[in-house]
Design a protein around this motif. Structure first.
Motif, mmCIF file in Angstrom:
data_model
loop_
_atom_site.group_PDB
_atom_site.id
_atom_site.type_symbol
_atom_site.label_atom_id
_atom_site.label_comp_id
_atom_site.label_asym_id
_atom_site.label_seq_id
_atom_site.Cartn_x
_atom_site.Cartn_y
_atom_site.Cartn_z
ATOM 1 N N LEU B 101 0.825 -1.221 0.000
ATOM 2 C CA LEU B 101 0.000 0.000 0.000
ATOM 3 C C LEU B 101 0.856 1.267 0.000
ATOM 4 O O LEU B 101 0.428 2.295 -0.541
ATOM 5 C CB LEU B 101 -0.962 0.008 1.192
ATOM 6 N N THR B 102 2.044 1.196 0.579
ATOM 7 C CA THR B 102 2.943 2.351 0.513
ATOM 8 C C THR B 102 3.295 2.636 -0.949
ATOM 9 O O THR B 102 3.256 3.783 -1.412
ATOM 10 C CB THR B 102 4.219 2.087 1.349
ATOM 11 N N ALA B 103 3.610 1.569 -1.699
ATOM 12 C CA ALA B 103 3.924 1.735 -3.128
ATOM 13 C C ALA B 103 2.712 2.286 -3.883
ATOM 14 O O ALA B 103 2.844 3.208 -4.706
ATOM 15 C CB ALA B 103 4.362 0.392 -3.715
ATOM 16 N N LEU B 104 1.529 1.768 -3.589
ATOM 17 C CA LEU B 104 0.326 2.243 -4.283
ATOM 18 C C LEU B 104 0.002 3.694 -3.901
ATOM 19 O O LEU B 104 -0.506 4.460 -4.719
ATOM 20 C CB LEU B 104 -0.867 1.325 -3.969
ATOM 21 N N SER B 105 0.295 4.080 -2.638
ATOM 22 C CA SER B 105 0.025 5.469 -2.223
ATOM 23 C C SER B 105 0.927 6.425 -3.016
ATOM 24 O O SER B 105 0.522 7.533 -3.353
ATOM 25 C CB SER B 105 0.225 5.633 -0.715
ATOM 26 N N ARG B 106 2.157 5.987 -3.321
ATOM 27 C CA ARG B 106 3.061 6.836 -4.116
ATOM 28 C C ARG B 106 2.571 6.927 -5.551
ATOM 29 O O ARG B 106 2.589 7.991 -6.171
ATOM 30 C CB ARG B 106 4.481 6.280 -4.058
ATOM 31 N N LYS B 107 2.096 5.810 -6.046
ATOM 32 C CA LYS B 107 1.605 5.793 -7.428
ATOM 33 C C LYS B 107 0.396 6.726 -7.600
ATOM 34 O O LYS B 107 0.325 7.491 -8.556
ATOM 35 C CB LYS B 107 1.220 4.354 -7.797
ATOM 36 N N PHE B 108 -0.560 6.650 -6.619
ATOM 37 C CA PHE B 108 -1.818 7.389 -6.792
ATOM 38 C C PHE B 108 -1.839 8.740 -6.060
ATOM 39 O O PHE B 108 -2.735 9.543 -6.266
ATOM 40 C CB PHE B 108 -3.008 6.532 -6.329
ATOM 41 N N GLY B 109 -0.869 8.960 -5.170
ATOM 42 C CA GLY B 109 -0.757 10.281 -4.541
ATOM 43 C C GLY B 109 -1.444 10.458 -3.197
ATOM 44 O O GLY B 109 -1.264 11.480 -2.535
ATOM 45 N N PHE B 110 -2.239 9.461 -2.719
ATOM 46 C CA PHE B 110 -2.891 9.617 -1.407
ATOM 47 C C PHE B 110 -1.897 9.306 -0.287
ATOM 48 O O PHE B 110 -0.764 8.878 -0.541
ATOM 49 C CB PHE B 110 -4.146 8.722 -1.313
ATOM 50 N N THR B 111 -2.346 9.537 0.969
ATOM 51 C CA THR B 111 -1.514 9.242 2.138
ATOM 52 C C THR B 111 -1.946 7.907 2.723
ATOM 53 O O THR B 111 -3.139 7.670 2.921
ATOM 54 C CB THR B 111 -1.686 10.339 3.212
#
Lengths: 275, 275
Positions: B101-111
């Motif tokens: 989820l950390t990787a996905l948060s970087r991809k999509f921009g959320f925290t």
């Protein structure tokens, strides 16, 4: 009836209080600690002291001492017990106590029925005793060849104390069952809190930590006696747990999803079936 | 605020109910089971359905799905999540979910802030959920490099849900702690009921049987995932228990009174010290 309770700790104190609360029987108590005897009198848990001369007129005697003390007490005081008296005990293991007290009952002439009130808590002593300790609990009797009327008298008293279920079995059956239902969980709780991780559990734990570790607050002297009085059955039942836990551990370590799920499903089914 | 709860099982349903009961926030819910969505609406646990287009206007999203479904959900719906949204999860193991989820948060921009509400019961699904499930419980956050304000927002929401204690740690620390406090007790409960003696426990058991076996009523699919997501830490912590239990077993088998008493006393001290 006149009932004597020898040893006014958690169990003996609770028996005395429950009988006083729920029956009209006269209750006499004895404890080696004079302060406990005083407390029990002031509290109204006993009508008087069960001195040796009082024993002679008692119809029922509950021996609520450690296993070895139960035997020693009867060796020393058996001559004062009436021949029509029913003697029972509250020892958590029967293998050592039942043969010894059966022999003493033949020597002195009283009737002996082994007993095990299946109740307790993580505190000991008269101060922790409670008239409601046995409410809804199970009471195990080891009648041996005692007359049916004696067994029925103890059953009536047990119902009056609040017990909801009464089981009969032999001493060997009792000890095998108890090794599983009570001794293994106590050994387990103690082994569980030995992990270095225990020191960091606060904030990271919930009900399952609390439940498994609860009985680690153990009375070491009492449980050493109980464990060693049931060595073979307890070691065998602990082996059974070690074997089963190793099967689960292996499935986890090997990442064997299929075996792990099937073990968990089997456990769930057993818990649902047997309660 | 507008809060979305994805997955309305025991935990998601309880989060939605607790937020509705204790805050003025708008709560949107989603579940793949349309009957659950209907129940949650009629019950008043949600104000509306968290459809992808609703997600865009949500300030906080709680993902209350199995670990692999959490990741799949964000892969499929991450583009709908606002860049100033705080996303958290409720997975019992963080080692797999937090990096993904950390990787996905970087991809999509959320925290993203990992979360683990330390509460549960032996039933699952929305029907078992409860606005009071978290009262007094502990909530673990894995903040990683999330902004302090996002962590504080989740903490305020957690207090409002009834959590009494909030811990911060890394994913690795979390999983090591949880292996001991939660996973070992669950594995243990399952191993314990596998003994043939389990079938005969009724009438011979009391609190210690009930407490150790309680969580054997396990959700096999969920816990297989949780156990396998934490293989190394769980196998190591189970080894620690096997080792300690073997020490107790050896002392019993050998009738070694001194060692047994000293092990029991050590266990009691640890339980009293660490709670």
């Amino acid at each position: 009836m006149r009932v004597a309770v020898i040893g006014l700790g958690l169990i003996g104190g609770s028996i005395a209080k429950a009988l006083k609360a729920n029956t009209a029987h006269e209750v006499f108590g004895f404890d080696t600690d004079p302060d406990v005897l005083l407390d029990a009198s002031s509290f109204g848990a006993i009508d008087g002291v069960a001195a040796p001369e009082t024993l002679a007129s008692c119809d029922v005697v509950y021996l609520c001492l450690y296993p070895e003390d139960v035997v020693r007490y009867v060796e020393e005081n058996g001559a004062h017990i009436a021949k029509d008296c029913i003697v029972s005990d509250a020892c958590g293991i029967k293998g050592f106590v039942v043969p010894a007290l059966t022999a003493l009952s033949r020597k002195f002439g009283f009737t002996y029925v082994g007993g095990h009130p299946m109740a307790g808590k993580e505190m000991s002593g008269f101060a922790a005793s409670d008239a409601g300790l046995f409410t809804g609990a199970s009471y195990i009797l080891v009648p041996g060849d005692a007359p049916q009327t004696a067994v029925e008298t103890l059953e009536r008293l047990a119902r009056a104390m609040g017990f909801a279920r009464i089981e009969h079995c032999t001493a060997a059956e009792h000890d095998r069952r108890i090794a599983y239902t009570s001794q293994v969980p106590h050994l387990l709780a103690c082994a569980y809190v030995m992990s270095p991780e225990c020191e960091h559990h606060a904030g990271f734990s919930a009900g399952s930590y609390r439940d498994v570790s609860r009985v680690a607050r153990i009375n070491a002297a009492l449980w050493t006696d109980l464990f060693l009085a049931n060595r073979d059955a307890l070691a065998a039942e602990t082996d059974e747990l070690l074997k089963n836990l190793t099967r689960f551990r292996d499935a986890v370590r090997q990442g064997d999803r299929e075996s792990l799920t099937s073990l968990l499903e089997m456990a769930r089914e057993r818990k649902e079936r047997f309660g």
